[in-house]
Design an enzyme around this catalytic site. Structure first.
Site, PDB file in Angstrom:
ATOM      1  N   GLY A 138       0.794  -1.225   0.000  1.00  0.00           N
ATOM      2  CA  GLY A 138       0.000   0.000   0.000  1.00  0.00           C
ATOM      3  C   GLY A 138       0.820   1.265   0.000  1.00  0.00           C
TER       4      GLY A 138
ATOM      5  N   ARG B 198      -1.501  -0.640  -7.145  1.00  0.00           N
ATOM      6  CA  ARG B 198      -2.453  -1.406  -7.956  1.00  0.00           C
ATOM      7  C   ARG B 198      -2.241  -1.219  -9.452  1.00  0.00           C
ATOM      8  NH1 ARG B 198      -5.899  -0.027  -3.599  1.00  0.00           N
ATOM      9  NH2 ARG B 198      -6.759   1.770  -4.707  1.00  0.00           N
TER      10      ARG B 198
ATOM     11  N   ASP C 272      -2.661  -6.511  -5.748  1.00  0.00           N
ATOM     12  CA  ASP C 272      -3.912  -6.048  -5.141  1.00  0.00           C
ATOM     13  C   ASP C 272      -4.299  -7.033  -4.047  1.00  0.00           C
ATOM     14  OD1 ASP C 272      -6.763  -5.628  -4.642  1.00  0.00           O
ATOM     15  OD2 ASP C 272      -6.737  -4.363  -6.423  1.00  0.00           O
ATOM     16  N   LEU C 273      -4.736  -6.533  -2.917  1.00  0.00           N
ATOM     17  CA  LEU C 273      -5.090  -7.416  -1.805  1.00  0.00           C
ATOM     18  C   LEU C 273      -6.256  -8.345  -2.122  1.00  0.00           C
ATOM     19  CD1 LEU C 273      -4.839  -5.009   1.277  1.00  0.00           C
ATOM     20  CD2 LEU C 273      -3.243  -6.814   0.619  1.00  0.00           C
TER      21      LEU C 273
ATOM     22  N   TYR D 277     -16.179  -1.837  10.320  1.00  0.00           N
ATOM     23  CA  TYR D 277     -14.745  -1.559  10.347  1.00  0.00           C
ATOM     24  C   TYR D 277     -14.069  -2.276  11.506  1.00  0.00           C
ATOM     25  CZ  TYR D 277     -10.321   0.896  10.898  1.00  0.00           C
ATOM     26  OH  TYR D 277      -8.992   1.175  11.051  1.00  0.00           O
TER      27      TYR D 277
ATOM     28  N   LYS E  29     -11.258  -5.357  11.070  1.00  0.00           N
ATOM     29  CA  LYS E  29      -9.906  -5.284  11.606  1.00  0.00           C
ATOM     30  C   LYS E  29      -9.629  -6.436  12.578  1.00  0.00           C
ATOM     31  CE  LYS E  29      -7.693  -1.722   9.895  1.00  0.00           C
ATOM     32  NZ  LYS E  29      -6.394  -1.912   9.199  1.00  0.00           N
TER      33      LYS E  29
ATOM     34  N   SER F 254      -6.678   9.537   7.426  1.00  0.00           N
ATOM     35  CA  SER F 254      -7.448   9.857   8.628  1.00  0.00           C
ATOM     36  C   SER F 254      -7.402  11.322   9.007  1.00  0.00           C
ATOM     37  CB  SER F 254      -6.924   9.024   9.797  1.00  0.00           C
ATOM     38  OG  SER F 254      -5.520   9.205   9.942  1.00  0.00           O
TER      39      SER F 254
END
Length: 335
Positions: free
Chosen positions: A9, A34, A62-63, A156, A160, A200
């Site tokens: 990433g 990506r 890509d994940l 979310y 996680k 964030s």
């Protein structure tokens, strides 16, 4: 020959700072993007901190897909799995967020293990080590696991928790040289490297632009993105970090105090910041604020004693992170 670290990433806010810090410490870095079209943006962002020269290279992966991961991990010594898949709560299907996070973590971990990578350090979140109810008092540590079956959890938090759980479950059955450590950050603020990787810190951006007309009664455990990159790298090489979780939460700060710090430190640039607190009832009545309502008045905190003792990690004050974040946004014309 410098050791090579794969950072997943590279276009992300935390990923970019990890790349910059690794390069400054003499490592070679490979990072996943990506598409090739993203490479120059990553290079330009990192170049604001250090000259990447020929020590930064890219891998396309890509994940959400298997393709490319064998190549990405080839001949690397360590992996920082920082990337988190985008997606879902807006679809109304929690699985659209949970599955990519869980499956992506396993995809990276399996590829690293098959390649014989020394250690993977995975970015999780402090809310994987939190009581289900945000309103509970007290201080918790890494021994606590959030209950992923609690029906009140937002997608979310569940994603996680399940992603980190899946990684540790995989390691429990794995018999090989690769080691795992996880980092559990709080709310990440601090300077940006580019406007495309705000992440964030959009919260501070909203305060600066006046988009946020008031602040809810919510407290955040603020960690600076520079300190977060630092703890990831410390966890890569510390012998004592193998097989461990580390909270990286920083200082507990009410949003109202964040706003006041901006007003006090930024002069005219802070004039549009509001430090007026929004009543809890107003927040609860607003459907757009439904996900943050459980956090109103939350006083549960996390202990970073383990990170401080084992990794000798010392985060900077929250006020410094918030103000540096704001100044960076202003300097980039993002506020």
């Amino acid at each position: 020959m410098p050791e090579t670290v794969l950072v997943t990433g590279g276009t992300g806010y935390v990923g970019g700072w990890c790349i910059a810090e690794l390069l400054q410490r003499g490592y070679r870095v490979r990072t996943t993007v990506r598409s090739h079209s993203k490479e120059q943006a990553v290079r330009d962002a990192v170049a604001t901190q250090t000259d990447p020269g020929d020590r930064l290279e890219f891998a396309i992966a890509d994940l959400t897909a298997d393709d490319g991961w064998d190549t990405a991990v080839k001949d690397v010594h360590y992996v920082l799995h920082v990337a988190s898949p985008m997606g879902g709560a807006s679809t109304g299907d929690p699985e659209s967020l949970i599955a990519p996070a869980r499956d992506g973590a396993l995809r990276v971990l399996r590829a690293a293990a098959e390649a014989g990578v020394r250690r993977v350090v995975m970015t999780s979140a402090a809310n994987t080590a939190s009581p289900s109810s945000y309103a509970e008092e007290g201080v918790t540590d890494e021994t606590l696991w959030t209950d992923p079956d609690d029906p009140t959890l937002i997608p979310y938090r569940r994603s996680k928790t399940l992603a980190e759980r899946a990684a540790w479950d995989y390691m429990a059955t794995y018999d090989g040289p690769t080691e795992l450590a996880t980092i559990l950050p709080g709310a990440v603020f601090g300077p940006i490297l580019a406007t495309s990787t705000i992440g964030s810190v959009g919260l501070v951006q909203q305060m600066l632009t006046g988009t946020m007309s008031g602040v809810p009664r919510i407290g955040l455990e603020i960690v600076d993105v520079r300190d977060l990159a630092d703890i990831h790298i410390r966890a890569l090489t510390s012998p004592r970090a193998a097989g461990e979780r580390f909270l990286a939460t920083g200082e507990f700060t009410w949003m109202r105090d964040m706003a006041r710090a901006l007003k006090e430190e930024l002069g005219e640039d802070g004039l549009r910041v509001s430090d007026q607190e929004i009543p809890d009832d107003v927040v609860r009545a607003n459907p757009a604020m439904g996900e943050i309502a459980p956090a109103l008045g939350r006083r549960n905190r996390h202990s970073t004693a383990k990170a401080r003792t084992v990794l000798d990690w010392t985060p900077r004050p929250a006020r410094e992170s918030v103000v540096d974040c704001a100044r960076s946004l202003l300097a980039h014309g993002a506020a």
